[in-house]
Design a protein around this motif. Structure first.
Motif, short mmCIF file in Angstrom:
data_model
loop_
_atom_site.label_atom_id
_atom_site.label_comp_id
_atom_site.label_asym_id
_atom_site.label_seq_id
_atom_site.Cartn_x
_atom_site.Cartn_y
_atom_site.Cartn_z
N ALA A 362 42.88 60.32 43.91
CA ALA A 362 42.86 61.09 45.14
C ALA A 362 42.33 60.18 46.24
O ALA A 362 41.22 59.65 46.13
CB ALA A 362 41.95 62.31 44.99
N ALA A 363 43.13 59.99 47.27
CA ALA A 363 42.72 59.08 48.34
C ALA A 363 43.48 59.42 49.61
O ALA A 363 44.46 58.75 49.96
CB ALA A 363 42.96 57.62 47.94
N GLY A 364 43.02 60.45 50.29
CA GLY A 364 43.62 60.79 51.57
C GLY A 364 42.95 60.02 52.68
O GLY A 364 42.17 60.58 53.46
N VAL A 367 42.97 54.15 55.78
CA VAL A 367 43.45 52.87 55.26
C VAL A 367 43.87 53.10 53.82
O VAL A 367 43.07 53.53 52.99
CB VAL A 367 42.35 51.79 55.33
CG1 VAL A 367 42.82 50.50 54.66
CG2 VAL A 367 41.94 51.53 56.77
N SER A 368 45.12 52.86 53.52
CA SER A 368 45.67 53.19 52.21
C SER A 368 44.86 52.55 51.08
O SER A 368 44.70 51.33 51.03
CB SER A 368 47.12 52.72 52.12
OG SER A 368 47.66 53.01 50.85
N GLY A 369 44.33 53.39 50.19
CA GLY A 369 43.58 52.90 49.04
C GLY A 369 42.17 52.48 49.32
O GLY A 369 41.50 51.92 48.45
N ALA A 370 41.67 52.75 50.54
CA ALA A 370 40.32 52.29 50.90
C ALA A 370 39.27 53.11 50.18
O ALA A 370 39.07 54.29 50.47
CB ALA A 370 40.12 52.40 52.41
N SER A 371 38.55 52.49 49.25
CA SER A 371 37.58 53.24 48.47
C SER A 371 36.20 53.32 49.12
O SER A 371 35.27 53.85 48.52
CB SER A 371 37.47 52.64 47.05
OG SER A 371 37.37 51.25 47.09
N ILE A 372 36.05 52.82 50.36
CA ILE A 372 34.85 53.14 51.12
C ILE A 372 35.03 54.51 51.78
O ILE A 372 34.07 55.15 52.19
CB ILE A 372 34.52 52.05 52.17
CG1 ILE A 372 33.13 52.27 52.79
CG2 ILE A 372 35.60 51.99 53.24
CD1 ILE A 372 31.99 52.31 51.82
#
Length: 410
Positions: A362-364, A367-372
């Motif tokens: 889940a990552a809305g 920045v695509s895929g930004a885990s910060i």
């Protein structure tokens, strides 16, 4: 958004239990912010540094100064910071190929590398380290601690060229290494053979503590700009920081032998990279607070979590054993549903390249895929652990928790 008062009261109880911890997090952010600001001042960052260049990028002052700001902040002699580094795995690949040569041994003392990097190291017929005659050995944790007895034995018997340390937990059930544990490990390795190159995968760890791996003896530390140091603003990129001679070798791999960091343009400019780095200590503090809050909430509900209530997070990730496949999937769906981007989408497990199990993510994020940014993922396998990380603002994380708690609190 409207939430049940029982949920809000429950979250308030969790916040009260985290109050002392939040104070420590704020104090650390203050120290880290001071380091960043001092580096900006010492290198006289000006409007001209924010502009881009094209072509070869000779004498790109924005690029070169950004590298110096990172190096000073992280306690390194020099650094490579570039939007042309595409991910953390790419940055680590550059570091490993930069300093290792055929016949060398890479020794991982924090267990097996995470899935995508494992292919970089040990894949078959894909241009991996193994394909280039570089050997690889791992030493697993013993009771979630580095097994120093086996490390010493391997250094003496196998004579590794480089030792690899992974700071974060990956998809394993343990806390990330503290900076003190990293310092202890580096000192131990160097006491046996000071010529060994120590490389630290620093992803998810920047600004979590007042010191970074280079400040406690690492020869190279590596990370991604769409994690902690990009502050949620850097649109792409990665960094490698450390000792001059090793950073230079990595630069030769990054561009071309003998050329290194003499070239490398980025026509869009560096504004987002400087501003993201400036904001990063505060953004990381928000993410750590959210991690602590989720940990407290789910532990009070009877789930196992890492970190535990009142325990200082050692990276930005909160791990929650949800125990069922449905529990993991529903958790990730709820995170997606309260995301600022693509909240209308519903994540499903899929065969993600480089992983052995189906992964749900889940990552809305902006920045695509930004885990910060607030996100969650995990392999769909027992005990169905959700790895939740990030949150640009504390308020967003708190709202997400309130939404996730709906099935648990009437």
């Amino acid at each position: 958004m409207i939430f049940n008062q029982n949920i809000l009261d429950f979250i308030s109880q969790c916040e009260e239990e985290c109050k002392d911890l939040f104070k420590q997090i704020d104090d650390n952010a203050f120290l880290c912010q001071g380091k960043v600001l001092q580096a900006f001042s010492d290198h006289v960052v000006s409007e001209r540094h924010l502009k881009g260049t094209c072509g070869y990028g000779y004498d790109d002052i924005g690029r070169d100064t950004l590298c110096r700001v990172y190096a000073q902040t992280f306690g390194a002699e020099s650094a490579i910071v570039s939007p042309n580094i595409l991910s953390g795995t790419h940055a680590l690949t550059l570091a490993l190929f930069g300093v290792l040569r055929p016949g060398d041994l890479l020794l991982s003392i924090t267990g097996k590398a995470y899935d995508t990097l494992e292919e970089v190291i040990n894949g078959e017929g894909i241009g991996s380290l193994k394909d280039w005659g570089i050997r690889y050995k791992t030493i697993d944790f013993k009771d979630n601690k580095i097994d120093y007895e086996k490390v010493k034995q391997s250094i003496l018997e196998d004579n590794p060229r480089a030792v690899f340390i992974t700071r974060s937990k990956g998809y394993s059930w343990r806390n990330a290494l503290t900076i003190s544990e990293i310092e202890e490990a580096i000192s131990f390795v160097k006491s046996i053979n000071k010529e060994i190159i120590v490389i630290v995968d620093n992803c998810y760890g920047e600004f979590v503590s007042a010191k970074e791996p280079c400040e406690v003896g690492a020869d190279l530390m590596v990370g991604s700009l769409i994690k902690n140091p990009g502050g949620g603003i850097a649109p792409t990129g990665g960094y490698i920081a450390g000792v001059n001679k090793w950073v230079e070798q990595v630069a030769f791999r990054f561009t071309a032998p003998s050329i290194g960091m003499e070239i490398g343009s980025y026509s869009y400019g560096y504004n987002n990279f400087y501003q993201g780095f400036f904001l990063a200590p505060h953004v990381v503090a928000n993410a750590i607070k959210v991690s602590a809050l989720f940990s407290a909430a789910f532990q009070k509900l009877g789930f196992e979590t890492l970190p535990k209530i009142g325990e200082m997070p050692t990276d930005i990730i909160c791990s929650i054993k949800l125990n069922t496949e449905r529990g993991l999937i529903d958790f990730c769906k709820a995170i997606q549903a309260v995301s600022p981007i693509d909240s209308h989408l519903s994540p499903e497990p899929w065969d993600m390249p480089g992983y052995n199990d189906k992964i749900i993510m889940a990552a809305g994020t902006f920045v695509s895929g930004a885990s910060i940014e607030l996100s969650a993922d995990g392999p769909v396998r027992p005990p169905y652990i959700a790895y939740m990380q990030g949150s640009l603002t504390y308020e967003h994380g708190k709202i997400a928790l309130a939404e996730i708690l709906k099935p648990y609190i009437g």
